[in-house]
Structure formats: structure tokens, C-alpha cells
Scaffold this active site. Sequence first.
Site, mmCIF file in Angstrom:
data_model
loop_
_atom_site.group_PDB
_atom_site.id
_atom_site.type_symbol
_atom_site.label_atom_id
_atom_site.label_comp_id
_atom_site.label_asym_id
_atom_site.label_seq_id
_atom_site.Cartn_x
_atom_site.Cartn_y
_atom_site.Cartn_z
ATOM 1 N N SER A 152 -11.250 -1.926 2.336
ATOM 2 C CA SER A 152 -10.361 -1.711 3.566
ATOM 3 C C SER A 152 -10.141 -0.361 4.055
ATOM 4 O O SER A 152 -9.549 0.594 3.637
ATOM 5 C CB SER A 152 -9.057 -2.392 3.725
ATOM 6 O OG SER A 152 -9.226 -3.853 3.254
ATOM 7 N N GLU A 174 -5.852 3.339 5.494
ATOM 8 C CA GLU A 174 -5.491 3.142 4.227
ATOM 9 C C GLU A 174 -5.956 4.305 3.308
ATOM 10 O O GLU A 174 -5.524 4.858 2.402
ATOM 11 C CB GLU A 174 -5.749 1.880 3.615
ATOM 12 C CG GLU A 174 -5.533 1.585 2.128
ATOM 13 C CD GLU A 174 -6.252 0.453 1.363
ATOM 14 O OE1 GLU A 174 -5.918 -0.671 1.952
ATOM 15 O OE2 GLU A 174 -7.218 0.658 0.483
ATOM 16 N N ARG A 229 0.872 -1.320 -0.111
ATOM 17 C CA ARG A 229 0.070 -0.133 -0.197
ATOM 18 C C ARG A 229 0.915 1.223 0.054
ATOM 19 O O ARG A 229 0.559 2.362 0.600
ATOM 20 C CB ARG A 229 -1.030 0.014 1.195
ATOM 21 C CG ARG A 229 -1.967 -1.300 1.318
ATOM 22 C CD ARG A 229 -2.874 -1.338 0.021
ATOM 23 N NE ARG A 229 -3.979 -2.289 0.108
ATOM 24 C CZ ARG A 229 -4.064 -3.266 -0.430
ATOM 25 N NH1 ARG A 229 -3.175 -3.802 -0.992
ATOM 26 N NH2 ARG A 229 -5.140 -4.218 -0.165
HETATM 27 P P1 FAD Z 1 -9.229 8.265 -5.544
HETATM 28 O O1 FAD Z 1 -9.748 7.759 -4.369
HETATM 29 O O2 FAD Z 1 -10.007 9.298 -6.414
HETATM 30 O O3 FAD Z 1 -7.704 8.904 -5.287
HETATM 31 C C1 FAD Z 1 -6.893 8.406 -4.556
HETATM 32 C C2 FAD Z 1 -5.803 9.200 -3.991
HETATM 33 O O4 FAD Z 1 -4.989 9.302 -5.285
HETATM 34 C C3 FAD Z 1 -6.052 10.506 -3.828
HETATM 35 O O5 FAD Z 1 -5.308 11.096 -2.692
HETATM 36 C C4 FAD Z 1 -5.891 11.429 -4.958
HETATM 37 O O6 FAD Z 1 -5.868 12.648 -4.863
HETATM 38 C C5 FAD Z 1 -4.866 10.492 -5.610
HETATM 39 N N1 FAD Z 1 -5.027 10.573 -7.275
HETATM 40 C C6 FAD Z 1 -6.079 10.036 -7.701
HETATM 41 N N2 FAD Z 1 -5.709 10.249 -9.150
HETATM 42 C C7 FAD Z 1 -4.507 10.634 -9.271
HETATM 43 C C8 FAD Z 1 -3.550 11.151 -10.387
HETATM 44 N N3 FAD Z 1 -4.027 10.642 -11.505
HETATM 45 N N4 FAD Z 1 -2.328 11.405 -10.101
HETATM 46 C C9 FAD Z 1 -1.995 11.580 -8.903
HETATM 47 N N5 FAD Z 1 -2.873 11.449 -7.616
HETATM 48 C C10 FAD Z 1 -4.150 10.842 -7.885
HETATM 49 N N6 FAD Z 1 -7.556 -1.283 -3.305
HETATM 50 C C11 FAD Z 1 -6.725 -2.358 -3.044
HETATM 51 O O7 FAD Z 1 -5.439 -1.917 -3.281
HETATM 52 N N7 FAD Z 1 -7.013 -3.424 -3.226
HETATM 53 C C12 FAD Z 1 -8.458 -3.912 -2.903
HETATM 54 O O8 FAD Z 1 -8.725 -5.198 -3.114
HETATM 55 C C13 FAD Z 1 -9.277 -2.787 -3.048
HETATM 56 N N8 FAD Z 1 -10.706 -3.085 -2.928
HETATM 57 C C14 FAD Z 1 -11.574 -2.305 -2.728
HETATM 58 C C15 FAD Z 1 -12.960 -2.490 -2.549
HETATM 59 C C16 FAD Z 1 -13.834 -1.516 -2.420
HETATM 60 C C17 FAD Z 1 -15.328 -1.792 -2.591
HETATM 61 C C18 FAD Z 1 -13.375 -0.038 -2.522
HETATM 62 C C19 FAD Z 1 -14.361 0.839 -2.570
HETATM 63 C C20 FAD Z 1 -12.073 0.049 -2.739
HETATM 64 C C21 FAD Z 1 -11.057 -0.789 -2.599
HETATM 65 N N9 FAD Z 1 -9.722 -0.571 -2.781
HETATM 66 C C22 FAD Z 1 -8.840 -1.623 -3.077
HETATM 67 C C23 FAD Z 1 -9.407 0.984 -2.737
HETATM 68 C C24 FAD Z 1 -9.274 1.425 -4.072
HETATM 69 O O9 FAD Z 1 -10.210 0.961 -5.091
HETATM 70 C C25 FAD Z 1 -8.003 1.859 -4.720
HETATM 71 O O10 FAD Z 1 -7.175 2.553 -3.803
HETATM 72 C C26 FAD Z 1 -7.875 2.526 -5.994
HETATM 73 O O11 FAD Z 1 -6.832 2.587 -6.691
HETATM 74 C C27 FAD Z 1 -8.520 4.074 -5.742
HETATM 75 O O12 FAD Z 1 -8.616 4.491 -7.135
HETATM 76 P P2 FAD Z 1 -9.505 5.979 -7.229
HETATM 77 O O13 FAD Z 1 -9.464 6.238 -8.866
HETATM 78 O O14 FAD Z 1 -10.856 5.682 -6.705
HETATM 79 O O15 FAD Z 1 -8.672 6.984 -6.673
HETATM 80 N N1 EPU Z 2 -10.846 -11.677 9.108
HETATM 81 C C1 EPU Z 2 -11.763 -11.838 9.986
HETATM 82 N N2 EPU Z 2 -12.704 -10.962 10.432
HETATM 83 C C2 EPU Z 2 -13.140 -9.900 9.424
HETATM 84 C C3 EPU Z 2 -12.309 -9.921 8.364
HETATM 85 C C4 EPU Z 2 -11.278 -10.599 8.106
HETATM 86 O O1 EPU Z 2 -11.178 -12.670 10.883
HETATM 87 O O2 EPU Z 2 -13.988 -9.566 9.675
HETATM 88 C C5 EPU Z 2 -9.766 -12.616 8.875
HETATM 89 C C6 EPU Z 2 -10.079 -13.696 7.667
HETATM 90 O O3 EPU Z 2 -10.541 -14.697 7.903
HETATM 91 C C7 EPU Z 2 -8.640 -13.782 7.027
HETATM 92 C C8 EPU Z 2 -7.973 -12.428 7.486
HETATM 93 O O4 EPU Z 2 -8.777 -11.737 8.316
HETATM 94 O O5 EPU Z 2 -8.213 -14.905 7.760
HETATM 95 C C9 EPU Z 2 -7.835 -11.724 6.114
HETATM 96 O O6 EPU Z 2 -8.990 -11.384 5.638
HETATM 97 P P1 EPU Z 2 -9.336 -11.073 3.949
HETATM 98 O O7 EPU Z 2 -8.926 -12.267 3.232
HETATM 99 O O8 EPU Z 2 -10.715 -10.823 3.870
HETATM 100 O O9 EPU Z 2 -8.534 -9.993 3.424
HETATM 101 P P2 EPU Z 2 -8.008 -8.498 4.292
HETATM 102 O O10 EPU Z 2 -6.573 -8.872 4.967
HETATM 103 O O11 EPU Z 2 -8.792 -8.009 5.256
HETATM 104 C C10 EPU Z 2 -6.732 -7.626 2.215
HETATM 105 C C11 EPU Z 2 -6.881 -6.284 1.247
HETATM 106 C C12 EPU Z 2 -7.771 -6.372 0.575
HETATM 107 C C13 EPU Z 2 -7.982 -7.429 -0.434
HETATM 108 C C14 EPU Z 2 -7.850 -8.572 0.055
HETATM 109 C C15 EPU Z 2 -7.892 -9.858 -0.765
HETATM 110 C C16 EPU Z 2 -5.736 -4.746 2.764
HETATM 111 C C17 EPU Z 2 -5.900 -3.625 3.934
HETATM 112 N N3 EPU Z 2 -6.814 -5.144 2.230
HETATM 113 O O12 EPU Z 2 -7.843 -7.477 2.861
HETATM 114 O O13 EPU Z 2 -7.775 -4.876 0.102
HETATM 115 O O14 EPU Z 2 -8.955 -7.119 -1.331
HETATM 116 O O15 EPU Z 2 -6.930 -8.643 1.016
HETATM 117 O O16 EPU Z 2 -6.556 -9.781 -1.129
HETATM 118 O O17 EPU Z 2 -4.607 -5.111 2.744
HETATM 119 C C18 EPU Z 2 -8.315 -2.632 0.182
HETATM 120 O O18 EPU Z 2 -7.244 -2.397 0.060
HETATM 121 O O19 EPU Z 2 -9.334 -1.839 0.267
HETATM 122 C C19 EPU Z 2 -9.120 -3.909 0.010
HETATM 123 C C20 EPU Z 2 -10.039 -4.526 0.186
#
Ligand code: FAD
Ligand code: EPU
Length: 345
Positions: free
Chosen positions: A232, A328, A162
Site C-alpha cells: 500500500s 505509508e 501504521r
Molecule cells: P524497510 O523498508 O527496510 O525499512 C522501513 C523503515 O524502517 C525505514 O525507515 C528503515 O530505515 C527503518 N528500519 C528498518 N530496519 C530497522 C531497524 N532494525 N531498526 C530501526 N529502524 C529500522 N505492511 C503491512 O503492515 N501490512 C501488509 O499487509 C503489507 N503488505 C505488503 C505487501 C507488499 C507486496 C509489500 C512490498 C509491502 C507490504 N507491506 C505491508 C509493507 C512492508 O512489508 C512492511 O512495512 C515491513 O515491515 C517493512 O519491512 P522491511 O524490513 O522491508 O523495512
Molecule cells: N478497494 C477498491 N478498489 C481497490 C482497492 C480496494 O474498491 O482498487 C476496496 C476493497 O474492495 C475493500 C476496501 O477497498 O472494500 C479495502 O481493500 P483491501 O481489503 O484490499 O485492503 P486495503 O485497505 O486496501 C489494507 C492494508 C494492507 C493489508 C490489507 C489486508 C493499509 C494501508 N493497507 O489494504 O496492507 O494487507 O488491508 O488487511 O492499511 C500495506 O500496508 O502495505 C498493505 C498491503
Amino acid sequence: MSSHDTSLKALNTFAIVADATEIITAHSPDDLVAAWGTAQKAKRPFLLLGEGSNVLFLENFAGVVVLNRIKGIEVTEWTKDWLLHVGAGENWHQLVVYALSHNIPGLENLALIPGCVGSAPIQNIGAYGIELQSLCEYVDVMNLETRDVIRLSTSECQFGYRESIFKHDYRDGYAIIAVGLRLSKNWQPKLTYGDLTKLEPASVTPQQIFDSVCQMRRSKLPDPAVTGNAGSFFKNPIVNIALAEKLKRQYPTMPYYPQKDGQVKLAAGWLVEQAGLKGFCLGGASVHQQQALVLINKDGATGDDVKALARHVRNAVAGHFAVWLEPEVRFISACGETNAVEALS
Ligand code: FAD
Ligand code: EPU
């Protein structure tokens, strides 16, 4: 370049009600420079947004919000791989779908992550065993003052969990305008995480991995179109081995991921759940029932509601486990980004 009304509600996936002074859509690097100039001239704060899926607006934003919508996907085929040069304003998930439909595998583990391609390097998006850094060839970043475009190689991006240089040296006054991805023709499935371990490595297809990832995500993560959230809310904490081992002795079922540097990553969602906070509500905000690491806008939450809930969660986890979680999600106040840890302290 086009201006719109000033509501940010539909532009952040938390669906927090907030206004900006002005909102501009940029379709080209020139538009970005012009918008930057407008903000500088008016001495107003400037905020770039992709799809607002990793931000929390704490109050109205007293400046210019610029939506990066620079489009374009160019594919170059080489003997051993494909190189995708992608405009920063393309939608990430649509890129994953596009690649699969053109028989270019490698992105399927990162399906359904919301947001723009240009935002992906900023926190080095990761899910289901893969991080962007393993596919990223370069990032083109523009200095908004000088218009110079710098191409940073993967190592120059200083990717971490991250983490990247775009949260530090290239945070203010720069915009990511394109990302280069290199996808190998020698595709190897990555089946290390969750239900993916049940798939058969010798016969599995990229489409099956894509389907499985989408299914797992839909079962745990709330859809922002229905329930406001930013994924997250906190990062998984990385702690020293002494603390990790002490906790493991106390809680033998605790998830525990040793890192290459000898430290240990813990699962923040598990810590929040064990602190008894699943479903806990404060104001209009709540800890998600299916995944305690996700905070949701349950019922008209304000930025302050989410902040108060996050503070409560952070203090409770520290009280139980002596582990301090770090957000995050990026906190945005009236003048721009604010330090999220300080905001919760
Ligand atoms: P924004 O929220 O619009 O911007 C994020 C930051 O970047 C802000 O500080 C903004 O100023 C800056 N920024 C945006 N565009 C630019 C640019 N072109 N140049 C410079 N700075 C810029 N993240 C994960 O890593 N893994 C996951 O599995 C994951 N799952 C998600 C699930 C859900 C349901 C949600 C809502 C979010 C999840 N995220 C996850 C977080 C998110 O999707 C990522 O961080 C994504 O890359 C953000 O993209 P965005 O375009 O919405 O950024
Ligand atoms: N867990 C619990 N209780 C909960 C949630 C999770 O016990 O309520 C336990 C799960 O059972 C598992 C562990 O925690 O043993 C990890 O959970 P999970 O696999 O759901 O993943 P996570 O660590 O919670 C991370 C990323 C996600 C990404 C998933 C899958 C971060 C901060 N989050 O979540 O990214 O999608 O792994 O790879 O690293 C995001 O960054 O926004 C995001 C959704």
C-alpha cells in the site's frame, strides 16, 4: 560485518535504481555500532534497512546503508503461551512459517508480509484483522551512540494504525535489534476479514487460515520479485464523522470503518479507484490494476516518477473527496528520510 557494491536496486522492493556511498551488512549489535561509528566519523548520513519493502529512494543516498541481518529465534514454552525472542534481521514470513511448522499458531493472518522482523513494530504491521501489537510482548532497541539496549513494553511502543514510537522518539540514532512475541496456547481463529469470514470457526486450522491469507494476497498484491512495489503506498485515511457521513450519503457503497474514537477509516484504494486512476501511468510508474492503493514500477520507474504519480493520485483524491492521503511508504532522499507529505505538497 561485510561491505558490498553500492547499488540499492536489489535492496528495495520498488527496484528503484539508486546508489549509496557504502553498504554494510550487520550480523550483530556490535556490527551496527561499528557501522554507526564509521558514518559518524566520515560525517555521512546513516540509514538502516531491513528488506527495503517500505521505502522509496528519491535519489542516490549520500551515506552508509546498513542492512540489519541479526538472526536467531529462541522459543520459550510456558504453561499458557510461547514466548518467541527473534533477531531483528529474521525474515517475517519465514518466522510465520517456522512458528506454524512448530505447531505455534497465532501469526498466520500476517503471512506473506515482506520485510524483517525488526521492521514489523515500526509501522505495527497489520493485515487480515490482526496487527503486530496484539502479539508483541516487547521490542529491544539499541542506542547506537551509547550501546545501551532498552526493552520497551507493548504500551511503551505507543502502537497505533501504521504507527509507533519508532517513527518518532526512537527514529534517529537507534536500531531495533530484537522483538519478543507472546503467542497464546488458547488459540482463537481471527476470521473477520475478506474470505476468512467464509471459514468455519469451530473446525478451521491455523494452516487453513495461512493458506487462505496467502491466496488472497497473491490474487491482489503484485509480487515484488516480478513487479517493483512497496505494498500500500498510502495509509487508509481516518476522517471525522461529519465528512465520512457526507461521503457515505453521496457514495452509498463506499467502504466505511467506524473507529473506537468516533472517527471513521476509509479505504484509500476505493477512493483512488473511484477517482478513475486504476492503471493510470506516469513515467515508468503506474497505479496497480488489481489494487489501486499499490503503486508499481511498471517500466524502469525512477524515484521521481513514483513521487510524481503519488502527487497526482493524492491531488486527484483530494479534488474528488476532500480527503488528503498520507503515504505509508518512507521517502528517502540523499541525506536520509524526508517528510513524505511535504514531498508531495
Ligand atoms: P524497510 O523498508 O527496510 O525499512 C522501513 C523503515 O524502517 C525505514 O525507515 C528503515 O530505515 C527503518 N528500519 C528498518 N530496519 C530497522 C531497524 N532494525 N531498526 C530501526 N529502524 C529500522 N505492511 C503491512 O503492515 N501490512 C501488509 O499487509 C503489507 N503488505 C505488503 C505487501 C507488499 C507486496 C509489500 C512490498 C509491502 C507490504 N507491506 C505491508 C509493507 C512492508 O512489508 C512492511 O512495512 C515491513 O515491515 C517493512 O519491512 P522491511 O524490513 O522491508 O523495512
Ligand atoms: N478497494 C477498491 N478498489 C481497490 C482497492 C480496494 O474498491 O482498487 C476496496 C476493497 O474492495 C475493500 C476496501 O477497498 O472494500 C479495502 O481493500 P483491501 O481489503 O484490499 O485492503 P486495503 O485497505 O486496501 C489494507 C492494508 C494492507 C493489508 C490489507 C489486508 C493499509 C494501508 N493497507 O489494504 O496492507 O494487507 O488491508 O488487511 O492499511 C500495506 O500496508 O502495505 C498493505 C498491503
